[in-house]
Design an enzyme around this catalytic site. Structure first.
Site, PDB file in Angstrom:
ATOM      1  N   ASN A 181      12.042 -34.453  17.109  1.00  0.00           N
ATOM      2  CA  ASN A 181      12.557 -34.227  15.743  1.00  0.00           C
ATOM      3  C   ASN A 181      13.786 -33.767  15.544  1.00  0.00           C
ATOM      4  O   ASN A 181      13.892 -32.715  16.238  1.00  0.00           O
ATOM      5  CB  ASN A 181      11.479 -33.368  14.806  1.00  0.00           C
ATOM      6  CG  ASN A 181      11.970 -33.281  13.345  1.00  0.00           C
ATOM      7  OD1 ASN A 181      11.949 -34.121  12.713  1.00  0.00           O
ATOM      8  ND2 ASN A 181      12.398 -31.988  13.198  1.00  0.00           N
ATOM      9  N   GLU A 182      14.730 -34.313  14.856  1.00  0.00           N
ATOM     10  CA  GLU A 182      16.201 -33.557  14.800  1.00  0.00           C
ATOM     11  C   GLU A 182      16.574 -33.100  16.078  1.00  0.00           C
ATOM     12  O   GLU A 182      16.926 -31.811  16.097  1.00  0.00           O
ATOM     13  CB  GLU A 182      15.981 -32.477  13.551  1.00  0.00           C
ATOM     14  CG  GLU A 182      15.831 -33.296  12.119  1.00  0.00           C
ATOM     15  CD  GLU A 182      16.026 -32.360  11.171  1.00  0.00           C
ATOM     16  OE1 GLU A 182      16.591 -31.334  10.908  1.00  0.00           O
ATOM     17  OE2 GLU A 182      16.286 -33.192   9.929  1.00  0.00           O
ATOM     18  N   TYR A 258      18.583 -35.997   2.959  1.00  0.00           N
ATOM     19  CA  TYR A 258      18.143 -35.006   1.899  1.00  0.00           C
ATOM     20  C   TYR A 258      19.421 -34.964   0.817  1.00  0.00           C
ATOM     21  O   TYR A 258      20.360 -34.984   1.137  1.00  0.00           O
ATOM     22  CB  TYR A 258      18.124 -33.613   2.204  1.00  0.00           C
ATOM     23  CG  TYR A 258      16.807 -33.524   2.861  1.00  0.00           C
ATOM     24  CD1 TYR A 258      15.521 -33.413   2.392  1.00  0.00           C
ATOM     25  CD2 TYR A 258      16.885 -33.431   4.235  1.00  0.00           C
ATOM     26  CE1 TYR A 258      14.345 -33.429   3.248  1.00  0.00           C
ATOM     27  CE2 TYR A 258      15.618 -33.217   5.151  1.00  0.00           C
ATOM     28  CZ  TYR A 258      14.243 -33.124   4.609  1.00  0.00           C
ATOM     29  OH  TYR A 258      13.343 -32.920   5.355  1.00  0.00           O
ATOM     30  N   GLU A 314      12.253 -38.323   7.092  1.00  0.00           N
ATOM     31  CA  GLU A 314      12.521 -37.289   6.152  1.00  0.00           C
ATOM     32  C   GLU A 314      13.303 -37.833   4.863  1.00  0.00           C
ATOM     33  O   GLU A 314      14.685 -37.893   5.267  1.00  0.00           O
ATOM     34  CB  GLU A 314      13.000 -36.007   6.810  1.00  0.00           C
ATOM     35  CG  GLU A 314      11.897 -35.427   7.751  1.00  0.00           C
ATOM     36  CD  GLU A 314      12.289 -33.783   8.143  1.00  0.00           C
ATOM     37  OE1 GLU A 314      13.018 -33.504   7.607  1.00  0.00           O
ATOM     38  OE2 GLU A 314      11.685 -33.803   9.368  1.00  0.00           O
ATOM     39  N   GLN A 363       7.963 -33.028   1.127  1.00  0.00           N
ATOM     40  CA  GLN A 363       7.042 -32.846   1.790  1.00  0.00           C
ATOM     41  C   GLN A 363       5.786 -33.121   0.643  1.00  0.00           C
ATOM     42  O   GLN A 363       5.957 -32.481  -0.421  1.00  0.00           O
ATOM     43  CB  GLN A 363       6.766 -31.755   2.697  1.00  0.00           C
ATOM     44  CG  GLN A 363       7.880 -31.905   3.675  1.00  0.00           C
ATOM     45  CD  GLN A 363       7.433 -30.695   4.679  1.00  0.00           C
ATOM     46  OE1 GLN A 363       6.366 -30.002   4.888  1.00  0.00           O
ATOM     47  NE2 GLN A 363       8.692 -30.386   5.610  1.00  0.00           N
TER      48      GLN A 363
HETATM   49  O1  AHR Z   1      11.685 -30.767   5.691  1.00  0.00           O
HETATM   50  C1  AHR Z   1      11.973 -29.570   6.007  1.00  0.00           C
HETATM   51  C2  AHR Z   1      12.832 -29.753   7.285  1.00  0.00           C
HETATM   52  O2  AHR Z   1      13.825 -30.387   7.144  1.00  0.00           O
HETATM   53  C3  AHR Z   1      12.159 -30.113   8.501  1.00  0.00           C
HETATM   54  O3  AHR Z   1      11.404 -29.135   9.222  1.00  0.00           O
HETATM   55  C4  AHR Z   1      13.331 -30.649   9.354  1.00  0.00           C
HETATM   56  O4  AHR Z   1      13.060 -31.789  10.306  1.00  0.00           O
HETATM   57  C5  AHR Z   1      14.524 -30.782   8.275  1.00  0.00           C
HETATM   58  O5  AHR Z   1      15.821 -30.412   8.853  1.00  0.00           O
END
Ligand code: AHR
Length: 514
Positions: A181-182, A258, A314, A363
Site C-alpha cells: 500500500n502506498e 483524495y 482509496e 473509509q
Molecule cells: O485512508 C487513510 C490513509 O490514507 C491510508 O492509510 C493511506 O493508505 C492513505 O494515505
C-alpha cells in the site's frame, strides 16, 4: 477563487438506450476498513461483552446498514496500517494475542482483538468479498505467502492445520489480494523501480490454492504520478511467454486520490465552509476524470486489450478532523457536499468501466468519507449523505454503462479552469436503466432534458437527495436532514423526459424500458 456565470438555461443529456457499453463492475462500489481511529474498534467491532447488539462481537446495526447497500467487497487491514501489520499477531485466543503500536494512526496500542478470523466473519455477515492488503513494507515474502495459505488452503498443509487449530475448518474464498500500500510513502518510501521488482516477487508467492484464484493488486500511484503506473506496467514485459497473453504476476494496479478544498496542511473543514470552497471541492472531485484518463492512457500503451485492471482503492474527501477529536483518528462530518463528491467519482468510474474494475471509498465507518457514523458515547448510528448516494446507485451494479452526451452544460470558472456544473452517467440492465444526475451548482436550480433514444420508455421513477444548506448533515438527533425522497419534478417531454435539478442536488431516474 471562482466567478459566477449567467443564469442557467436548458441542458440536454442524450442517451442511446440501445447501445450498452462495458459492464460497470459492482466492485467499484467497494469499501475500506483500516485499523484507524474508530473504524474497526467501536465502528465494526464492539467485542463479545458489549451491550451494543452484536453477532460474535461485530455490530449488528452497522452490518444491517451495509447489507442494505449490497457492499460488494471490503478492503482490510489498511492503508498504511497494512504495512505494519503481521497477521500472526491477530489469530488464536484473543487474550493471548500480542500488542503493537499503531504508529500511523494516533500512536495507540493495538491489541489485535480484531484479526483474520474476525475480518472473515465480518465479510461473511456482510455478504461482501474480502480484499486483504498484504504487508510489503515491513513484512516478508514468506509471511505473505503463509497468510494466503492460511486463508485459502483446504488440505493438511501447515497453515491450513494452524487455521483449523484456531477453529476454522474450511478455507475461505479470498478473491482480492493487495500487494503493499502506498509504497511510495507510508508503505516503505520506495522508488517506483524498486517497488515494481518487489511487487513481482511478492505477488509470485501469493499463490492460488485449490480453486481460489487471487486477483493481485499492486500498490499503485498517488494522484498524477504517471511514472509509477508506467513503471509497474512495464515491469512484466520480459515475463511474456506469449506476447498476446503475458504471464503477469499481478492483475491490477491501484490509484489513490483524495479530495479536499485546501492543502494537506489545512484541508478545509467538513462543515461551515464557504460557497467558494464548495466549488473548489467540486472542481477537485471532477479531477478524478482526468486522472483516470491519463493513467488509462499509460496503461493502454502496455496493455491495449485492457486485461490489467485499474483499482482506485482509496478515494473520497479528507477534511480537517472534527474539533476535540484525536487528530490521528481522521473523524470528520459528512455533508451534502460529500454526497456530490461521491456521485461525481461514481460517474467517472462508470465512464471508465472498461479499465476501472474496482474502487474503495475511504473509509466505511467513522473515518474520512464514511457511510455510517457511530456515536462514541451512546452508540447511536447515523447514515451519512454519502451512504444515500451509494444506495441510490445500487441499480448500476453490474449494469452496462451507457454514454451520456451532455449539451448546453453551464460552467463556472474555478481556479482558472472551467467546472461543468452538471455531472451525469447512466447504465442499463435488462428492461431497466438508471440515470444519475448531479447539479453541482450551489445556487441555481436547472432543468435538464433527457433525450432518450433507441428504446421505448414505458415508465419512470425519480429520487432526489438535497437539503437547504450546503453543509447539511445527519446527526443522531436529526438523522434524516439529508435523505432521499421521491422526486416529483420529472415530466414527459417530446424527446423523453424533462427533469428538474434543484441547486446542489443529486437525482436518479429509473427508466422502465421496452
Ligand atoms: O485512508 C487513510 C490513509 O490514507 C491510508 O492509510 C493511506 O493508505 C492513505 O494515505
Amino acid at each position: 477563487m471562482s466567478t459566477p456565470v449567467p443564469p442557467p438555461t436548458r441542458t440536454t443529456a442524450i442517451i442511446d438506450l440501445d447501445l450498452p457499453g462495458a459492464t460497470i463492475s459492482r466492485h467499484v462500489y467497494g469499501h475500506f476498513a483500516e485499523h484507524l481511529g474508530r473504524c474497526i474498534y467501536g465502528g465494526f467491532w464492539v467485542g463479545e461483552d458489549s451491550p451494543v447488539p452484536h453477532v460474535r462481537g461485530i455490530r449488528s446495526d452497522v452490518v444491517a446498514a451495509l447489507r442494505d447497500l449490497q457492499i460488494p467487497n471490503l478492503r482490510w487491514p489498511g492503508g498504511c496500517f497494512a504495512d505494519d501489520y503481521h497477521w500472526r499477531d491477530g489469530i488464536g485466543p484473543r487474550d493471548q494475542r500480542p500488542r503493537m503500536v499503531n504508529s500511523h494512526w494516533g500512536d495507540v496500542v493495538e491489541d489485535n482483538a480484531f484479526g483474520t478470523h474476525e475480518f472473515m466473519d465480518l465479510c461473511e455477515l456482510l455478504g461482501a468479498d474480502p480484499y486483504v492488503s498484504g504487508n510489503v513494507g515491513s513484512g516478508s515474502v514468506a509471511e505473505m505467502s503463509d497468510w494466503v495459505e492460511y486463508l485459502t488452503r483446504a488440505d493438511d498443509s501447515p497453515m491450513a492445520a494452524l487455521r483449523r487449530a484456531n477453529g476454522r475448518d474450511e478455507p475461505w474464498r479470498v478473491p482480492f489480494w493487495g500487494v503493499g500500500n502506498e509504497a511510495w510513502g507510508c508503505g516503505g518510501n520506495l522508488r517506483a523501480e524498486q517497488f515494481a521488482s518487489l511487487a513481482r516477487q511478492y505477488a509470485t508467492y501469493a499463490r492460488d490454492h485449490g480453486g481460489n484464484g487471487l486477483y493481485r493488486i499492486a500498490a499503485g500511484a498517488n494522484e498524477s504520478d504517471l511514472h509509477w503506473t508506467e513503471t509497474l506496467m512495464r515491469s512484466f514485459d520480459d515475463l511474456a511467454a506469449d506476447p498476446a497473453e503475458p504471464a503477469r504476476p499481478f492483475q491490477a494496479v491501484s490509484l489513490h486520490y483524495y479530495t479536499m478544498s485546501g492543502s494537506w496542511g489545512d484541508k478545509g473543514d467538513a462543515t461551515g465552509f464557504s460557497t467558494d470552497e464548495w466549488y473548489t471541492t467540486m472542481a477537485r472531485a471532477r479531477r478524478i476524470e482526468e486522472l483516470l484518463t491519463r493513467h488509462s492512457t499509460v496503461m493502454d500503451r502496455y496493455d491495449p486489450h485492457r486485461k490489467v485492471g485499474l483499482v482506485v482503492d482509496e478515494w473520497g474527501t479528507w477534511w480537517n478532523v472534527e474539533k476535540g477529536t484525536n487528530p490521528g483518528f481522521l473523524y470528520q462530518q459528512n455533508t451534502l457536499r460529500d454526497a456530490l463528491v461521491a456521485s461525481v467519482h461514481l460517474d467517472a468510474f462508470h465512464r471508465h468501466a472498461e479499465r476501472v474494475v474496482m474502487a474503495n471509498i475511504a473509509q466505511t465507518v467513522n473515518v474520512l468519507q464514511a457511510m455510517v457514523l457511530t456515536d462514541p458515547d451512546t452508540g447511536a448510528l447515523v447514515l451519512t449523505p454519502t451512504y444515500h448516494v451509494f444506495a441510490m446507485n445500487r441499480g448500476h451494479h453490474d449494469a452496462a454503462a451507457l454514454a451520456v452526451h451532455l449539451r448546453g452544460v453551464q460552467t463556472r470558472t474555478v481556479d482558472g479552469r472551467e467546472l461543468p456544473l452538471v455531472s451525469a452517467s447512466a447504465s442499463v440492465k435488462g428492461d431497466a436503466a438508471l440515470v444519475s444526475l448531479s447539479n453541482l451548482d450551489a445556487e441555481s436550480d436547472r432543468t435538464l432534458v433527457l433525450d432518450l433514444r433507441g428504446r421505448d420508455v414505458v415508465g419512470h421513477e425519480a429520487r432526489v437527495l438535497t437539503a437547504p444548506a450546503l453543509d447539511a448533515h445527519n446527526t443522531p438527533e436529526q438523522p434524516d436532514s439529508v435523505a432521499p425522497a421521491t422526486h416529483h419534478g420529472v415530466r414527459p417531454h417530446a424527446r423523453g423526459l424533462e427533469v428538474d435539478l434543484p441547486a446542489h442536488s443529486y437525482v436518479t431516474v429509473r427508466l422502465d424500458l421496452r
